[in-house]
Design a protein around this motif. Structure first.
Motif, short mmCIF file in Angstrom:
data_model
loop_
_atom_site.label_atom_id
_atom_site.label_comp_id
_atom_site.label_asym_id
_atom_site.label_seq_id
_atom_site.Cartn_x
_atom_site.Cartn_y
_atom_site.Cartn_z
N SER A 152 8.33 13.01 -1.95
CA SER A 152 8.65 11.75 -1.26
C SER A 152 7.39 10.93 -1.08
CB SER A 152 9.27 12.04 0.10
OG SER A 152 10.51 12.73 -0.02
N LEU A 153 7.58 9.64 -0.96
CA LEU A 153 6.46 8.72 -0.76
C LEU A 153 6.99 7.49 -0.04
CD1 LEU A 153 3.43 8.70 -1.65
CD2 LEU A 153 4.15 7.30 -3.60
N THR A 154 6.20 6.93 0.84
CA THR A 154 6.59 5.71 1.53
C THR A 154 5.61 4.60 1.23
OG1 THR A 154 7.63 6.94 3.35
CG2 THR A 154 7.08 4.64 3.75
N LEU A 155 6.12 3.51 0.74
CA LEU A 155 5.31 2.33 0.51
C LEU A 155 5.45 1.39 1.71
CD1 LEU A 155 6.22 1.51 -3.21
CD2 LEU A 155 4.45 3.03 -2.32
N SER A 156 4.37 0.70 2.00
CA SER A 156 4.37 -0.29 3.08
C SER A 156 3.88 -1.62 2.53
CB SER A 156 3.45 0.16 4.22
OG SER A 156 3.85 1.39 4.76
N CYS A 157 4.34 -2.67 3.11
CA CYS A 157 3.89 -4.00 2.72
C CYS A 157 3.75 -4.84 3.98
CB CYS A 157 4.88 -4.65 1.76
SG CYS A 157 4.44 -6.33 1.27
N LEU A 158 2.51 -5.21 4.25
CA LEU A 158 2.21 -6.06 5.40
C LEU A 158 2.29 -7.51 4.94
CD1 LEU A 158 1.17 -6.24 8.35
CD2 LEU A 158 -1.14 -6.22 7.40
N ALA A 202 8.47 -7.13 13.98
CA ALA A 202 7.44 -7.18 15.02
C ALA A 202 6.08 -6.77 14.46
CB ALA A 202 7.83 -6.27 16.18
N LYS A 203 6.11 -5.91 13.44
CA LYS A 203 4.88 -5.46 12.80
C LYS A 203 4.63 -6.18 11.48
CE LYS A 203 4.99 -0.82 14.80
NZ LYS A 203 5.01 0.65 14.51
N ASN A 204 5.51 -7.10 11.13
CA ASN A 204 5.39 -7.82 9.85
C ASN A 204 5.21 -6.85 8.69
OD1 ASN A 204 5.60 -10.19 11.25
ND2 ASN A 204 3.54 -10.91 10.83
N THR A 205 6.03 -5.84 8.67
CA THR A 205 5.91 -4.81 7.65
C THR A 205 7.28 -4.46 7.07
OG1 THR A 205 3.98 -3.87 8.79
CG2 THR A 205 5.05 -2.50 7.12
N VAL A 206 7.32 -4.31 5.77
CA VAL A 206 8.51 -3.81 5.09
C VAL A 206 8.14 -2.49 4.42
CG1 VAL A 206 8.02 -5.19 3.02
CG2 VAL A 206 10.34 -4.36 3.44
N TYR A 207 9.08 -1.57 4.45
CA TYR A 207 8.83 -0.22 3.94
C TYR A 207 9.79 0.11 2.80
CZ TYR A 207 6.70 0.09 8.58
OH TYR A 207 5.95 -0.14 9.70
N LEU A 208 9.36 1.02 1.96
CA LEU A 208 10.24 1.61 0.97
C LEU A 208 10.03 3.12 1.02
CD1 LEU A 208 12.33 0.95 -1.25
CD2 LEU A 208 10.45 1.17 -2.91
N SER A 260 0.85 -1.19 0.00
CA SER A 260 0.00 0.00 0.00
C SER A 260 0.88 1.24 0.00
CB SER A 260 -0.92 0.00 1.22
OG SER A 260 -0.17 0.03 2.42
N GLY A 261 0.25 2.38 -0.25
CA GLY A 261 0.98 3.64 -0.16
C GLY A 261 1.26 4.32 -1.48
#
Length: 118
Positions: free
Chosen positions: A16-22, A74-80, A6-7
């Motif tokens: 700027s923009l931040t992508l997240s992936c659960l 801990a949040k099972n999330t990866v960001y870009l 998402s994001g």
């Protein structure tokens, strides 16, 4: 393993923009994670990768110094985190999980569209 990115959105060049992936994973397994992108008419390419511990990262040359990949297990999330975006960054971005750091992904999430206007 399931992944949900998402994001994405429409931004202007320089923004700027931040992508997240659960992601959901089998807790007995460890996966490297990565962000990939596919621009219209082009093949999908690797943008960035991060090892399970986060200690090792890889970036495509065109995004080095502008993009940062990180993960919070801990949040099972990866960001870009994407800074100084350029029109050529326009693409559908996918997150994926790999059993090996540099191996082809085993699992893919649905993409999120990033459009950078000039």
């Amino acid at each position: 393993v399931q992944l949900q990115a998402s994001g994405g959105g429409l931004v202007q060049a320089g923004d700027s923009l931040t992508l997240s992936c659960l992601y959901s994973v089998d807790t007995s397994s460890s996966y490297s994670l990565g962000w990939f992108r596919q621009a219209p008419g082009k093949e999908r390419e690797t943008v960035a990768r991060i090892s399970h511990s986060g200690a090792r990262t890889y970036y495509q040359d065109s995004v080095k110094g502008r993009f940062t990949i990180s993960r919070d297990n801990a949040k099972n999330t990866v960001y870009l985190q994407m800074n100084s975006l350029k029109p050529e960054d326009t693409a559908v971005y996918y997150c994926a999980a790999s059993s090996g750091f540099a191996s082809d992904p085993d699992y893919w999430g649905k993409g999120t569209l990033v459009t950078v206007s000039s």
